[in-house]
Motif scaffolding. Sequence first.
Motif, PDB file in Angstrom:
ATOM      1  N   VAL A  62     -22.897  38.075  47.990  1.00 14.17           N
ATOM      2  CA  VAL A  62     -23.158  37.996  46.549  1.00 14.17           C
ATOM      3  C   VAL A  62     -23.353  36.538  46.136  1.00 14.17           C
ATOM      4  CG1 VAL A  62     -22.144  38.356  44.253  1.00 14.17           C
ATOM      5  CG2 VAL A  62     -21.972  40.144  45.995  1.00 14.17           C
ATOM      6  N   ARG A  63     -22.551  35.639  46.675  1.00 14.47           N
ATOM      7  CA  ARG A  63     -22.692  34.218  46.335  1.00 14.47           C
ATOM      8  C   ARG A  63     -24.059  33.689  46.790  1.00 14.47           C
ATOM      9  NH1 ARG A  63     -18.455  33.027  48.355  1.00 14.47           N
ATOM     10  NH2 ARG A  63     -17.149  33.145  46.505  1.00 14.47           N
ATOM     11  N   TYR A  64     -24.481  34.064  47.988  1.00 13.77           N
ATOM     12  CA  TYR A  64     -25.797  33.651  48.465  1.00 13.77           C
ATOM     13  C   TYR A  64     -26.899  34.210  47.567  1.00 13.77           C
ATOM     14  CZ  TYR A  64     -30.134  33.825  51.107  1.00 13.77           C
ATOM     15  OH  TYR A  64     -31.448  33.734  51.466  1.00 13.77           O
ATOM     16  N   LEU A  65     -26.809  35.487  47.229  1.00 10.87           N
ATOM     17  CA  LEU A  65     -27.853  36.117  46.424  1.00 10.87           C
ATOM     18  C   LEU A  65     -27.944  35.494  45.036  1.00 10.87           C
ATOM     19  CD1 LEU A  65     -27.291  39.843  47.439  1.00 10.87           C
ATOM     20  CD2 LEU A  65     -29.193  38.354  48.105  1.00 10.87           C
ATOM     21  N   ALA A  66     -26.789  35.167  44.456  1.00  7.47           N
ATOM     22  CA  ALA A  66     -26.789  34.559  43.127  1.00  7.47           C
ATOM     23  C   ALA A  66     -27.237  33.097  43.181  1.00  7.47           C
ATOM     24  CB  ALA A  66     -25.398  34.667  42.505  1.00  7.47           C
ATOM     25  N   LEU A  81     -11.962  50.905  43.742  1.00  9.61           N
ATOM     26  CA  LEU A  81     -11.053  50.305  42.772  1.00  9.61           C
ATOM     27  C   LEU A  81     -11.314  48.812  42.628  1.00  9.61           C
ATOM     28  CD1 LEU A  81      -7.805  52.108  43.969  1.00  9.61           C
ATOM     29  CD2 LEU A  81      -8.868  52.410  41.739  1.00  9.61           C
ATOM     30  N   PRO A  82     -11.340  48.295  41.404  1.00 10.76           N
ATOM     31  CA  PRO A  82     -11.458  46.841  41.224  1.00 10.76           C
ATOM     32  C   PRO A  82     -10.308  46.131  41.937  1.00 10.76           C
ATOM     33  CG  PRO A  82     -11.806  47.987  39.141  1.00 10.76           C
ATOM     34  CD  PRO A  82     -11.304  49.012  40.120  1.00 10.76           C
ATOM     35  N   THR A  83     -10.638  45.058  42.638  1.00 10.66           N
ATOM     36  CA  THR A  83      -9.627  44.326  43.388  1.00 10.66           C
ATOM     37  C   THR A  83      -9.947  42.838  43.301  1.00 10.66           C
ATOM     38  OG1 THR A  83      -8.536  44.159  45.549  1.00 10.66           O
ATOM     39  CG2 THR A  83     -10.901  44.649  45.557  1.00 10.66           C
ATOM     40  N   GLN A  84      -9.470  42.070  44.264  1.00 16.03           N
ATOM     41  CA  GLN A  84      -9.723  40.630  44.218  1.00 16.03           C
ATOM     42  C   GLN A  84     -11.176  40.335  44.576  1.00 16.03           C
ATOM     43  OE1 GLN A  84      -7.552  41.948  46.549  1.00 16.03           O
ATOM     44  NE2 GLN A  84      -5.593  41.756  45.514  1.00 16.03           N
ATOM     45  N   ARG A  85     -11.720  39.258  44.012  1.00 15.51           N
ATOM     46  CA  ARG A  85     -13.052  38.768  44.323  1.00 15.51           C
ATOM     47  C   ARG A  85     -14.104  39.868  44.132  1.00 15.51           C
ATOM     48  NH1 ARG A  85      -9.901  37.598  48.424  1.00 15.51           N
ATOM     49  NH2 ARG A  85     -11.104  38.844  49.910  1.00 15.51           N
ATOM     50  N   ASN A  86     -14.085  40.464  42.945  1.00 15.04           N
ATOM     51  CA  ASN A  86     -15.063  41.494  42.635  1.00 15.04           C
ATOM     52  C   ASN A  86     -16.466  40.885  42.559  1.00 15.04           C
ATOM     53  OD1 ASN A  86     -13.352  43.940  42.140  1.00 15.04           O
ATOM     54  ND2 ASN A  86     -12.416  42.549  40.663  1.00 15.04           N
ATOM     55  N   VAL A  87     -17.469  41.755  42.654  1.00 13.29           N
ATOM     56  CA  VAL A  87     -18.861  41.306  42.656  1.00 13.29           C
ATOM     57  C   VAL A  87     -19.165  40.480  41.415  1.00 13.29           C
ATOM     58  CG1 VAL A  87     -21.258  42.094  42.497  1.00 13.29           C
ATOM     59  CG2 VAL A  87     -19.693  43.186  44.108  1.00 13.29           C
ATOM     60  N   GLU A  89     -17.228  38.794  39.498  1.00 11.90           N
ATOM     61  CA  GLU A  89     -16.505  37.521  39.494  1.00 11.90           C
ATOM     62  C   GLU A  89     -17.205  36.496  40.380  1.00 11.90           C
ATOM     63  OE1 GLU A  89     -11.946  39.137  38.747  1.00 11.90           O
ATOM     64  OE2 GLU A  89     -12.770  39.131  40.781  1.00 11.90           O
ATOM     65  N   VAL A  90     -17.645  36.934  41.545  1.00 10.62           N
ATOM     66  CA  VAL A  90     -18.360  36.019  42.443  1.00 10.62           C
ATOM     67  C   VAL A  90     -19.685  35.602  41.815  1.00 10.62           C
ATOM     68  CG1 VAL A  90     -19.398  35.749  44.714  1.00 10.62           C
ATOM     69  CG2 VAL A  90     -17.265  37.034  44.474  1.00 10.62           C
ATOM     70  N   ALA A  91     -20.410  36.570  41.250  1.00 10.19           N
ATOM     71  CA  ALA A  91     -21.687  36.239  40.611  1.00 10.19           C
ATOM     72  C   ALA A  91     -21.493  35.294  39.437  1.00 10.19           C
ATOM     73  CB  ALA A  91     -22.377  37.520  40.151  1.00 10.19           C
ATOM     74  N   THR A 120     -15.489  42.630  29.355  1.00 13.12           N
ATOM     75  CA  THR A 120     -16.512  41.843  30.036  1.00 13.12           C
ATOM     76  C   THR A 120     -17.874  42.435  29.717  1.00 13.12           C
ATOM     77  OG1 THR A 120     -14.912  41.548  31.848  1.00 13.12           O
ATOM     78  CG2 THR A 120     -17.170  40.822  32.249  1.00 13.12           C
ATOM     79  N   PRO A 121     -18.595  41.876  28.745  1.00 11.45           N
ATOM     80  CA  PRO A 121     -19.838  42.498  28.267  1.00 11.45           C
ATOM     81  C   PRO A 121     -20.976  42.526  29.281  1.00 11.45           C
ATOM     82  CG  PRO A 121     -19.522  40.342  27.259  1.00 11.45           C
ATOM     83  CD  PRO A 121     -18.242  40.668  27.974  1.00 11.45           C
ATOM     84  N   THR A 122     -20.897  41.703  30.316  1.00 11.34           N
ATOM     85  CA  THR A 122     -21.964  41.681  31.320  1.00 11.34           C
ATOM     86  C   THR A 122     -21.696  42.652  32.467  1.00 11.34           C
ATOM     87  OG1 THR A 122     -20.878  39.848  32.442  1.00 11.34           O
ATOM     88  CG2 THR A 122     -22.581  39.293  30.817  1.00 11.34           C
ATOM     89  N   VAL A 123     -20.692  43.498  32.319  1.00 17.92           N
ATOM     90  CA  VAL A 123     -20.286  44.411  33.393  1.00 17.92           C
ATOM     91  C   VAL A 123     -20.130  45.821  32.826  1.00 17.92           C
ATOM     92  CG1 VAL A 123     -18.589  44.889  35.194  1.00 17.92           C
ATOM     93  CG2 VAL A 123     -19.057  42.533  34.542  1.00 17.92           C
TER      94      VAL A 123
END
Length: 257
Positions: A62-66, A81-87, A89-91, A120-123
């Motif tokens: 995800v970091r590379y793609l963003a 389930l939402p957990t650590q380092r969700n998509v 959050e990385v984006a 989180t309005p972007t999610v």
Amino acid sequence: MSERAPAGIDVHTPNVARIYDYMLGGKDNFAADREAAEQILKSFPESREGVQLNREFLGNAVRYLADEAGIRQFIDVGAGLPTQRNVHEVAHSVDKTARTVYVDNDPIVCVHGRALLANTPTVAMVEADLRDPDTLWAKVADTTLIDFEEPVALLMVAVLHFLEDPYDDVARLRDKLPPGSHMVITHMSMQEKRSSDTDSVREVYSRASSGVYPRTVSDIRRFFGPYDVLTPDHFISPHILSRFAPLGWAAVAKRPA
């Protein structure tokens, strides 16, 4: 998660998302999930590390793609389930305006996810099933977060091996993506030398909310169709990739322009 679950949650049947949560060290799981996870660990002691490496691969991809590929919209199918380092959050660590739609077919997962993501309005999180790709696509579109005229990252991480024959459904989603889009897949692989261990894992999952269907690397690559599979250097080190290899295979691919 308290052992006294909210109404509607079956705490006695192991759940795929909650087993994964336990492997990651999360708290959103019950005794049946933990027992199933421990049985899997007996056959594949490296499973816990594999789950963590899978999560690391997802974050790196995800970091590379963003950052490198300029992707600003992500669809995470089978998000769990939402957990650590969700998509998202990385984006957002690259661009706060990046949009993410999480998709899962488990209504309880979706309720939990919506509660955690409410501010989180972007999610967004939608309840849909990969086995009904047209309805899934329509529900994603209904969020209005995804512009299908622009490149999209479609993520199917540690989900396809829970489906018996998802090739046509994946192809329908893959073919809807505009040029410049990417797909990210991680998948449990089939190793002949570990066939008895794999059978044990299958038996555990047969009692859970879903069966499990490991595949060969060549069969996993088929999911990408005509997309160009990228070299993994941007996403995971060769050392970590070799440690992940006994359990699964992962890749990122791009739709040609």
